[in-house]
Design a protein around this motif. Structure first.
Motif, mmCIF file in Angstrom:
data_model
loop_
_atom_site.group_PDB
_atom_site.id
_atom_site.type_symbol
_atom_site.label_atom_id
_atom_site.label_comp_id
_atom_site.label_asym_id
_atom_site.label_seq_id
_atom_site.Cartn_x
_atom_site.Cartn_y
_atom_site.Cartn_z
ATOM 1 N N VAL A 181 -19.482 -42.742 -51.644
ATOM 2 C CA VAL A 181 -19.721 -41.576 -50.791
ATOM 3 C C VAL A 181 -21.210 -41.246 -50.836
ATOM 4 O O VAL A 181 -21.792 -41.172 -51.916
ATOM 5 N N GLY A 182 -21.825 -41.077 -49.651
ATOM 6 C CA GLY A 182 -23.204 -40.614 -49.611
ATOM 7 C C GLY A 182 -24.267 -41.662 -49.373
ATOM 8 O O GLY A 182 -25.462 -41.373 -49.482
ATOM 9 N N CYS A 183 -23.878 -42.906 -49.045
ATOM 10 C CA CYS A 183 -24.880 -43.968 -48.868
ATOM 11 C C CYS A 183 -25.780 -43.724 -47.646
ATOM 12 O O CYS A 183 -25.333 -43.216 -46.621
ATOM 13 N N LEU A 184 -27.045 -44.158 -47.766
ATOM 14 C CA LEU A 184 -27.994 -44.127 -46.648
ATOM 15 C C LEU A 184 -27.411 -44.828 -45.425
ATOM 16 O O LEU A 184 -27.569 -44.369 -44.292
ATOM 17 N N GLU A 185 -26.734 -45.937 -45.646
ATOM 18 C CA GLU A 185 -26.242 -46.764 -44.538
ATOM 19 C C GLU A 185 -25.221 -46.042 -43.654
ATOM 20 O O GLU A 185 -24.963 -46.464 -42.527
ATOM 21 N N THR A 186 -24.626 -44.945 -44.150
ATOM 22 C CA THR A 186 -23.701 -44.194 -43.289
ATOM 23 C C THR A 186 -24.465 -43.586 -42.106
ATOM 24 O O THR A 186 -23.876 -43.232 -41.098
ATOM 25 N N PHE A 187 -25.787 -43.466 -42.233
ATOM 26 C CA PHE A 187 -26.629 -42.962 -41.141
ATOM 27 C C PHE A 187 -27.359 -44.079 -40.405
ATOM 28 O O PHE A 187 -27.734 -43.912 -39.256
ATOM 29 N N THR A 188 -27.629 -45.187 -41.071
ATOM 30 C CA THR A 188 -28.537 -46.188 -40.500
ATOM 31 C C THR A 188 -27.908 -47.548 -40.212
ATOM 32 O O THR A 188 -28.548 -48.384 -39.578
#
Ligand SMILES: [Zn+2]
Length: 292
Positions: A181-188
């Motif tokens: 939960v919370g990885c940068l890749e969830t946005f990019t």
């Protein structure tokens, strides 16, 4: 960076770039330029056996009998010894298969594998803007968000694949495809963006989306710079290369955060060819200096 243990057999080299979508095979007469002849391009097979057979057929189509070596760039993590794939969310059937050995048995030459970001960095370090930096990185903003860093001193150079996309951003409650939960890749990550918005990043023109995208990526890059003290990053990958304004916006956001250091961002000079060129360059870098 050329090492005594590296390959010095005569003959041309082969570079193979295996992406989640397509595979390209290039013939390199020499490794002192980024020039190559594209032998083949085909859709990447999910089946390992079909993929290996297609690579073999492509290389055989050159009509050449002897190669100095074959370097392969893969969108996946490689086992420590550099002989096979250990994690590849988009190429799951390749995991644990004797990739390097199967090609070596066929062609009787040295075969090297590495994560595509490692290959991209080798290429940008030799032929691109990264040649000016002892501590630098290569970032690919594509289906996933991947990176590699290189740290050098005198004759020693370590190149390492890193999990930049799976660093945790404070306050991010999105669940990543990796399970955290919370990885940068969830946005990019292109795949995660498509799942979330029902559109590929190339189809998103909303400036608010790209502001947030760059806010998150800037945090990820500054964290990387603070942890490794890198000075520059070459940025590549379809999402970044299709959005030229992204570089200026990202640099502005990085500059706004950093105080006692700076991080110079630039697009990869070799663009989408960087991993293919870097795959061939693996053949002149000792396996001892690559941390998979
Ligand atoms: Zn993740």
């Amino acid at each position: 960076m050329v090492d005594a243990k590296a390959v010095h057999r005569r003959g041309p080299c082969i570079g193979v770039d295996i992406g989640g979508t397509s595979t390209r095979v290039g013939l390199f007469q020499l490794l002192d330029s980024a020039d190559f002849v594209l032998i083949d391009k085909f859709l990447t097979y999910q089946s390992y056996e079909q993929q290996i057979q297609n690579i073999i057929t492509s290389i055989q189509s050159t009509g050449l009998k002897e190669f100095a070596g074959i370097g392969v760039s893969i969108a996946g993590r490689i086992v420590k010894d550099g002989r096979s794939v250990i994690v590849a969310p988009n190429l799951t059937e390749y995991v644990g298969k004797p990739f390097a050995q199967d090609l070596a048995d066929q062609f009787g030459c040295s075969v090297r594998l590495a994560h595509d970001a490692v290959c991209g960095l080798l290429a940008e370090k030799k032929f691109g803007h990264m040649r000016n930096f002892e501590r630098c990185a290569y970032l690919t903003v594509s289906t996933g968000t991947g990176a590699a860093i290189q740290l050098s001193k005198a004759s020693t150079t370590l190149t390492s694949s890193i999990e930049i996309g799976h660093q945790i951003l404070d306050g991010n409650s999105r669940v990543c495809l990796c399970g955290q939960v919370g990885c940068l890749e969830t946005f990019t990550g292109g795949k995660q963006i498509e799942l979330r918005y029902g559109r590929s990043p190339a189809q998103i023109t909303d400036s608010a989306f790209w502001e947030i995208f760059c806010d998150k990526l800037a945090l990820g890059l500054v964290n990387l710079a603070m942890l490794t003290r890198i000075d520059a990053v070459a940025i590549s990958g379809a999402i970044a290369l299709n959005q030229p304004p992204l570089l200026t916006l990202l640099q502005k956001k990085v500059n706004a955060i950093m105080r006692r250091a700076s991080l110079e961002l630039s697009f990869a000079v070799l663009g989408e060819n960087a991993p293919l060129v870097g795959a061939a360059l693996l053949l002149e870098v000792s396996e001892d200096f690559i941390l998979h």
